[in-house]
Design a protein around this motif. Sequence first.
Motif, PDB file in Angstrom:
ATOM      1  N   ALA A  73      22.547  -9.542 -32.922  1.00 13.70           N
ATOM      2  CA  ALA A  73      21.283 -10.154 -32.536  1.00 13.70           C
ATOM      3  C   ALA A  73      20.690 -10.831 -33.767  1.00 13.70           C
ATOM      4  N   CYS A  74      19.918 -11.869 -33.534  1.00 14.40           N
ATOM      5  CA  CYS A  74      19.162 -12.485 -34.623  1.00 14.40           C
ATOM      6  C   CYS A  74      17.934 -13.159 -34.035  1.00 14.40           C
ATOM      7  N   ASP A  75      16.986 -13.456 -34.891  1.00 15.73           N
ATOM      8  CA  ASP A  75      15.751 -14.092 -34.453  1.00 15.73           C
ATOM      9  C   ASP A  75      15.246 -15.003 -35.562  1.00 15.73           C
ATOM     10  N   GLY A  76      14.560 -16.044 -35.168  1.00 14.28           N
ATOM     11  CA  GLY A  76      14.009 -16.976 -36.136  1.00 14.28           C
ATOM     12  C   GLY A  76      14.409 -18.413 -35.868  1.00 14.28           C
ATOM     13  N   GLY A  77      15.337 -18.632 -34.959  1.00 17.88           N
ATOM     14  CA  GLY A  77      15.784 -19.981 -34.627  1.00 17.88           C
ATOM     15  C   GLY A  77      17.176 -20.249 -35.157  1.00 17.88           C
ATOM     16  N   GLY A  78      17.928 -21.053 -34.436  1.00 15.31           N
ATOM     17  CA  GLY A  78      19.279 -21.418 -34.851  1.00 15.31           C
ATOM     18  C   GLY A  78      20.303 -20.376 -34.467  1.00 15.31           C
ATOM     19  N   LYS A  79      21.308 -20.185 -35.337  1.00  9.08           N
ATOM     20  CA  LYS A  79      22.400 -19.234 -35.089  1.00  9.08           C
ATOM     21  C   LYS A  79      22.750 -18.490 -36.366  1.00  9.08           C
ATOM     22  N   ALA A  80      23.256 -17.277 -36.169  1.00 10.80           N
ATOM     23  CA  ALA A  80      23.836 -16.507 -37.268  1.00 10.80           C
ATOM     24  C   ALA A  80      25.334 -16.420 -36.992  1.00 10.80           C
ATOM     25  N   TYR A  81      26.130 -16.458 -38.053  1.00 11.93           N
ATOM     26  CA  TYR A  81      27.584 -16.426 -37.938  1.00 11.93           C
ATOM     27  C   TYR A  81      28.115 -15.160 -38.605  1.00 11.93           C
ATOM     28  N   PHE A  82      29.121 -14.571 -37.966  1.00 15.33           N
ATOM     29  CA  PHE A  82      29.692 -13.316 -38.432  1.00 15.33           C
ATOM     30  C   PHE A  82      31.204 -13.504 -38.567  1.00 15.33           C
ATOM     31  N   ALA A  83      31.708 -13.442 -39.802  1.00 17.44           N
ATOM     32  CA  ALA A  83      33.142 -13.575 -40.062  1.00 17.44           C
ATOM     33  C   ALA A  83      33.687 -12.182 -40.355  1.00 17.44           C
ATOM     34  N   VAL A  84      34.662 -11.745 -39.562  1.00 18.07           N
ATOM     35  CA  VAL A  84      35.239 -10.408 -39.692  1.00 18.07           C
ATOM     36  C   VAL A  84      36.595 -10.539 -40.380  1.00 18.07           C
ATOM     37  N   SER A  85      36.778  -9.779 -41.472  1.00 12.41           N
ATOM     38  CA  SER A  85      38.031  -9.832 -42.228  1.00 12.41           C
ATOM     39  C   SER A  85      38.590  -8.428 -42.413  1.00 12.41           C
ATOM     40  N   LEU A  86      39.905  -8.333 -42.372  1.00 10.65           N
ATOM     41  CA  LEU A  86      40.624  -7.082 -42.592  1.00 10.65           C
ATOM     42  C   LEU A  86      41.536  -7.281 -43.790  1.00 10.65           C
ATOM     43  N   SER A  87      41.372  -6.457 -44.802  1.00  7.78           N
ATOM     44  CA  SER A  87      42.192  -6.553 -46.031  1.00  7.78           C
ATOM     45  C   SER A  87      42.179  -7.969 -46.602  1.00  7.78           C
ATOM     46  N   GLY A  88      41.056  -8.640 -46.519  1.00 13.16           N
ATOM     47  CA  GLY A  88      40.915  -9.985 -47.072  1.00 13.16           C
ATOM     48  C   GLY A  88      41.354 -11.117 -46.163  1.00 13.16           C
ATOM     49  N   ASN A  89      41.869 -10.813 -44.962  1.00 10.99           N
ATOM     50  CA  ASN A  89      42.317 -11.852 -44.028  1.00 10.99           C
ATOM     51  C   ASN A  89      41.370 -11.912 -42.837  1.00 10.99           C
ATOM     52  N   PRO A 145      40.657  -1.853 -45.052  1.00 10.34           N
ATOM     53  CA  PRO A 145      39.266  -2.189 -45.348  1.00 10.34           C
ATOM     54  C   PRO A 145      38.821  -3.398 -44.522  1.00 10.34           C
ATOM     55  N   LEU A 146      37.672  -3.281 -43.907  1.00 11.71           N
ATOM     56  CA  LEU A 146      37.157  -4.346 -43.037  1.00 11.71           C
ATOM     57  C   LEU A 146      35.789  -4.762 -43.542  1.00 11.71           C
ATOM     58  N   ASN A 147      35.540  -6.069 -43.563  1.00  7.29           N
ATOM     59  CA  ASN A 147      34.194  -6.513 -43.924  1.00  7.29           C
ATOM     60  C   ASN A 147      33.698  -7.562 -42.940  1.00  7.29           C
ATOM     61  N   ILE A 148      32.384  -7.645 -42.866  1.00  9.21           N
ATOM     62  CA  ILE A 148      31.720  -8.651 -42.039  1.00  9.21           C
ATOM     63  C   ILE A 148      30.786  -9.437 -42.941  1.00  9.21           C
ATOM     64  N   SER A 149      30.997 -10.743 -42.962  1.00  5.23           N
ATOM     65  CA  SER A 149      30.165 -11.665 -43.732  1.00  5.23           C
ATOM     66  C   SER A 149      29.201 -12.346 -42.767  1.00  5.23           C
ATOM     67  N   THR A 150      27.912 -12.211 -43.020  1.00  3.52           N
ATOM     68  CA  THR A 150      26.886 -12.786 -42.160  1.00  3.52           C
ATOM     69  C   THR A 150      26.243 -13.967 -42.882  1.00  3.52           C
ATOM     70  N   SER A 151      26.120 -15.090 -42.179  1.00  4.46           N
ATOM     71  CA  SER A 151      25.535 -16.281 -42.799  1.00  4.46           C
ATOM     72  C   SER A 151      24.869 -17.146 -41.738  1.00  4.46           C
ATOM     73  N   SER A 152      24.137 -18.151 -42.214  1.00  2.00           N
ATOM     74  CA  SER A 152      23.504 -19.106 -41.314  1.00  2.00           C
ATOM     75  C   SER A 152      23.115 -20.356 -42.085  1.00  2.00           C
ATOM     76  N   VAL A 153      23.233 -21.492 -41.415  1.00  2.00           N
ATOM     77  CA  VAL A 153      22.712 -22.733 -41.987  1.00  2.00           C
ATOM     78  C   VAL A 153      21.262 -22.936 -41.541  1.00  2.00           C
TER      79      VAL A 153
END
Length: 147
Positions: free
Chosen positions: A83-99, A124-132
């Motif tokens: 979920a996000c709020d404030g306008g626009g979109k948030a993007y979530f990139a999911v990576s496993l072991s760097g891929n 190891p898994l990571n999620i990178s959250t970003s938005s323009v």
Amino acid sequence: MLNFSSTRRRAGLGALAAGVLLGVAACQAPVNIADADVPAWKEKVLPAASRAVLEDSGKILNRDPLVKESPSVSAGTYTLTMACDGGGKAYFAVSLSGNKIADAAAACNGSLDVVKIKVPAAGPLNISTSSVDAPLIYAYHLAPTAG
């Protein structure tokens, strides 16, 4: 020639002014990000996930990605609830072991977006959250899919 009475003119001007004010109010951002209480907002919009393997929430104030990592996630199917709020979109990139294994996005209107993600192997898994569309607030959790 049409002759409008002063009462009709005043009513018309009043309706026009009300329409302009509504239009201006509709263009304003729904959330003041600087003053947002992210934990309280998250509690309202994101259902609790007792089995979450990774979760995060916060403010994106610029375009820099925010990364959260879990040192070890088992292979399987997971549900990413965002979920996000404030306008626009948030993007979530999911990576496993760097891929990268998945990309997801959430509309920043306070509603939930849900995607299924297949994690092919443990690691190891990571999620990178970003938005323009910063600034905005976001929250997500990744939990094993029931069933």
